[in-house]
Scaffold this motif. Structure first.
Motif, PDB file in Angstrom:
ATOM      1  N   PHE A  31       0.809  -1.221   0.000  1.00 27.30           N
ATOM      2  CA  PHE A  31       0.000   0.000   0.000  1.00 27.30           C
ATOM      3  C   PHE A  31       0.842   1.272   0.000  1.00 27.30           C
ATOM      4  CE2 PHE A  31      -2.760  -3.250   1.787  1.00 27.30           C
ATOM      5  CZ  PHE A  31      -3.874  -3.075   0.989  1.00 27.30           C
ATOM      6  N   LYS A  32       2.149   1.107  -0.175  1.00 25.69           N
ATOM      7  CA  LYS A  32       3.009   2.289  -0.134  1.00 25.69           C
ATOM      8  C   LYS A  32       2.954   3.049  -1.457  1.00 25.69           C
ATOM      9  CE  LYS A  32       6.427   0.518   3.109  1.00 25.69           C
ATOM     10  NZ  LYS A  32       7.687  -0.224   3.159  1.00 25.69           N
ATOM     11  N   PRO A  33       2.867   4.385  -1.368  1.00 27.46           N
ATOM     12  CA  PRO A  33       2.994   5.171  -2.601  1.00 27.46           C
ATOM     13  C   PRO A  33       4.439   5.108  -3.102  1.00 27.46           C
ATOM     14  CG  PRO A  33       2.854   6.607  -0.690  1.00 27.46           C
ATOM     15  CD  PRO A  33       2.615   5.216  -0.195  1.00 27.46           C
ATOM     16  N   GLN A  48       1.482   6.900   4.045  1.00 30.09           N
ATOM     17  CA  GLN A  48       0.301   7.384   3.325  1.00 30.09           C
ATOM     18  C   GLN A  48      -0.223   6.254   2.454  1.00 30.09           C
ATOM     19  OE1 GLN A  48       2.996  10.211   1.743  1.00 30.09           O
ATOM     20  NE2 GLN A  48       1.684  11.906   2.358  1.00 30.09           N
ATOM     21  N   PRO A  49      -1.062   5.397   3.025  1.00 30.79           N
ATOM     22  CA  PRO A  49      -1.525   4.225   2.266  1.00 30.79           C
ATOM     23  C   PRO A  49      -2.263   4.625   0.995  1.00 30.79           C
ATOM     24  CG  PRO A  49      -2.666   4.431   4.377  1.00 30.79           C
ATOM     25  CD  PRO A  49      -1.627   5.471   4.355  1.00 30.79           C
ATOM     26  N   THR A  50      -2.084   3.857  -0.063  1.00 29.42           N
ATOM     27  CA  THR A  50      -2.737   4.155  -1.324  1.00 29.42           C
ATOM     28  C   THR A  50      -3.065   2.849  -2.041  1.00 29.42           C
ATOM     29  OG1 THR A  50      -2.325   4.957  -3.544  1.00 29.42           O
ATOM     30  CG2 THR A  50      -0.405   4.487  -2.208  1.00 29.42           C
ATOM     31  N   MET A  51      -4.088   2.887  -2.874  1.00 30.68           N
ATOM     32  CA  MET A  51      -4.448   1.697  -3.648  1.00 30.68           C
ATOM     33  C   MET A  51      -3.774   1.716  -5.013  1.00 30.68           C
ATOM     34  SD  MET A  51      -6.349  -0.277  -1.917  1.00 30.68           S
ATOM     35  CE  MET A  51      -7.271  -1.303  -3.073  1.00 30.68           C
ATOM     36  N   GLN A  52      -2.992   2.755  -5.249  1.00 31.17           N
ATOM     37  CA  GLN A  52      -2.356   2.977  -6.533  1.00 31.17           C
ATOM     38  C   GLN A  52      -1.697   1.714  -7.119  1.00 31.17           C
ATOM     39  OE1 GLN A  52      -2.569   5.654  -8.324  1.00 31.17           O
ATOM     40  NE2 GLN A  52      -1.341   4.677  -9.906  1.00 31.17           N
ATOM     41  N   ASN A  53      -0.961   0.978  -6.272  1.00 31.19           N
ATOM     42  CA  ASN A  53      -0.216  -0.180  -6.757  1.00 31.19           C
ATOM     43  C   ASN A  53      -1.114  -1.232  -7.376  1.00 31.19           C
ATOM     44  OD1 ASN A  53       2.082   1.010  -5.843  1.00 31.19           O
ATOM     45  ND2 ASN A  53       1.998  -0.007  -3.846  1.00 31.19           N
ATOM     46  N   TYR A  55      -4.106  -0.689  -8.787  1.00 32.28           N
ATOM     47  CA  TYR A  55      -4.567  -0.210 -10.089  1.00 32.28           C
ATOM     48  C   TYR A  55      -3.484  -0.423 -11.131  1.00 32.28           C
ATOM     49  CZ  TYR A  55      -8.252   2.054  -7.429  1.00 32.28           C
ATOM     50  OH  TYR A  55      -9.304   2.287  -6.603  1.00 32.28           O
TER      51      TYR A  55
END
Lengths: 278, 285
Positions: A31-33, A48-53, A55
């Motif tokens: 979840f890492k940017p 700063q957790p993100t779902m970017q990975n 996607y």
């Protein structure tokens, strides 16, 4: 809980926290940017957790001929077939080795033990030739069949079956059970813990197996998820692109292993609660 | 049993036999193998200085530490976990098994954070802050430290299948036996372990022991993963498997690599023979 157990829980919890570090890492890493992925030294917790990975992982293949879901489907089919196969065949092989007297029994068991010790490297090329001549290239059978004979499984199951007293099996036979009936109705329930343990191993072997894809599958449509991920991570050392997708993929690869482990271990512990052998 | 043996024969026995034969050939993976007789073995034992000076001592040192320590720890942890209420057991078992479950990937990351060679590594910064050392140590690149680190990491990661088998074995011992023993005069927990638990689960103990020796002798990725290179710095962490990989995939001398793995196989067999002698079923049992 008595005093000793409380003390035990405390110290084991500390140790567990230490052992669980890789798990924490994999979950946080996914979840890492992008900028956090490259921090050095690596951090354990994501800020700063993100779902970017995730996607990114899905969109990577959008332009390609094959979507990532195709690899997932392949993996799923191969893993389910081989796990069931490994466990069933292992049990069927271990039973006669443990409970039947027949000539060559020691020899076969010795051979199985021996094969545990052989380095995989030695078998690579001959295996390739065999698979090719059997016409298994680019088939699901080419994924599944080479995995099915799992020597560790037979060894473990036999060790557990050795513990089941012969008297129990004889009693069942006197009551009119066929040999297969004894195996299915008496033996299998008694060695459930071993079966559960082997399931964990079989699943892990099949699910993480990238080797059959790399060697025996030329067609991309037949390759599996772990292979796809190795192609993602292959030249990553100095590569910024796709790091995110790779870390998400690592989590996707890992979760099924975790779930199977928890499910199987529950089985081990549940059987123990009410087993009445010996 | 027949289907297993059929597959076992096709995908394991035949390849192994071919592998043995390859050990007697010169094979570079492109041309057809050329028969070379015992040349590979002669080379290995007379001229391969790396093998004689580094691989053999390293492998034995590694296996002698990791095998027994990992095995005893697996038994102790399994026993302790078995003493807990069953709701907690799954989670502790999971925690202990995690390093094996996640495999090499996480192993390297976790320990690299610890042993990073500059002041940002946890161990280095700790030692610096407390004044034990003047300048950071390049742990994973230093031949004096690499082996020790490999041993520690391997023990940490050794709670694998053997551990699970032991746990299942301990849980499988009939509780009535303990009660009977208490009546017969067994008092301490240690006596319980020695006189009941271990004898009752001999098959599992043997399994775990064989798996541990096979595992330690066949392991080899750790040194290369930690230091990031094969061969490892000054061959300090070079084990059998690294040597095989080095020859098979870097130098493409597959015949020679096969010969090396046959020697490894032979060593493993001797090791497990010894274990069989220790734990195996004795005559008349």
């Amino acid at each position: 809980m008595d005093k000793m157990q409380i003390w035990l829980v405390l110290s084991l919890t500390l140790l567990s926290a230490f052992m669980l570090l890789p798990l924490v890492y994999i979950f946080n890493h996914a979840f890492k940017p992008l900028h956090e992925l490259f921090l050095f030294p690596p951090t354990f917790f994501v800020e700063q957790p993100t779902m970017q990975n995730f996607y990114e992982l899905l969109s990577l293949t959008e332009s390609a001929v094959l979507p990532v879901t195709r690899y997932m489907l392949n993996s799923l089919i191969v893993t389910v077939l081989s796990t069931i196969g490994m466990v069933v065949l292992g049990a069927l092989c271990a039973y006669p080795l443990s409970k039947h007297e027949f000539p060559g029994r020691k020899l076969i068991f010795g051979g199985i033990l021996l094969s545990l010790m052989v380095a995989v490297e030695t078998m690579g090329i001959p295996r390739y030739v065999i698979v090719k001549h059997l016409g298994l290239m680019n088939t699901y059978a080419g994924h599944v069949l080479p995995l099915l004979a799992l020597p560790v499984g037979v060894f473990l199951l036999k060790q557990f079956m050795d513990q089941v007293p012969n008297e129990l099996l004889e009693a069942a036979k006197l009551d009119g059970a066929s040999d297969f009936g004894v195996f299915r109705r008496i033996m299998l329930p008694l060695v459930t813990p071993a079966m559960a343990t082997i399931t964990i191993l079989a699943f892990q072997t099949a699910w993480n197996n990238a080797e059959t894809s790399a060697l025996f599958m030329q067609s991309d449509a037949m390759k599996t998820l772990p292979f796809y991920i190795t192609t993602l991570t292959a030249n990553l050392a100095n590569n910024v692109a796709r790091q995110g997708a790779a870390s998400a993929a690592a989590l996707v690869m890992f979760i099924p292993n975790l779930l199977i482990f928890i499910a199987s271990q529950r089985k081990v512990i549940a059987t123990m609660a009410h087993s009445g052998i010996k | 049993m027949a289907p297993f043996l059929l597959l076992f024969g096709t995908f394991i026995v035949v390849p192994v036999i071919v592998g043995i034969l390859l050990g007697f050939t010169y094979f570079n993976s492109i041309e057809f193998p050329k028969w070379a007789g015992w040349t590979n073995y002669q080379m290995l034992f007379s001229q391969d200085i790396i093998f004689l000076q580094h691989i053999i001592p390293n492998t034995f040192k590694f296996a002698l530490f990791v095998g027994p320590v990992g095995y005893v720890m697996a038994f102790m942890l399994a026993w302790l976990i078995a003493q807990l209420p069953s709701t907690l057991r799954v989670w502790y078992a999971l925690a202990m098994y995690t390093p094996s479950l996640t495999g090499g990937l996480a192993l390297v990351v976790v320990w690299q954070v610890m042993f990073t060679g500059d002041r940002t590594g946890y161990i280095n910064s700790f030692l610096l802050n407390w004044g034990f050392i003047e300048k950071p140590i390049l742990f994973t690149q230093d031949k004096d430290y690499l082996m020790t680190i490999m041993i520690v990491v391997s023990i940490w990661a050794s709670m694998g299948l053997g551990f699970l088998a032991i746990l299942a074995g301990i849980l499988g011992v009939d509780k009535q036996l303990y009660e009977a023993a208490r009546i017969d005069g067994i008092r301490s927990r240690l006596q319980e372990i020695w006189y009941i638990t271990i004898p009752m689960m001999k098959p599992q103990m043997l399994f775990a022991a064989v798996m541990s020796i096979v595992g330690t002798l066949k392991s080899g990725g750790i040194g290369t993963q930690l230091s990031g290179m094969n061969p490892t710095p000054d061959y300090a962490g070079q084990l059998f498997m690294n040597h095989i990989d080095d020859y098979a995939f870097t130098r493409l001398e597959l015949g020679y690599a096969s010969a090396v793995s046959m020697v490894l196989l032979f060593v493993t067999i001797i090791g497990s023979r010894f274990l069989w002698y220790l734990f195996g079923p004795k005559e008349g049992e």
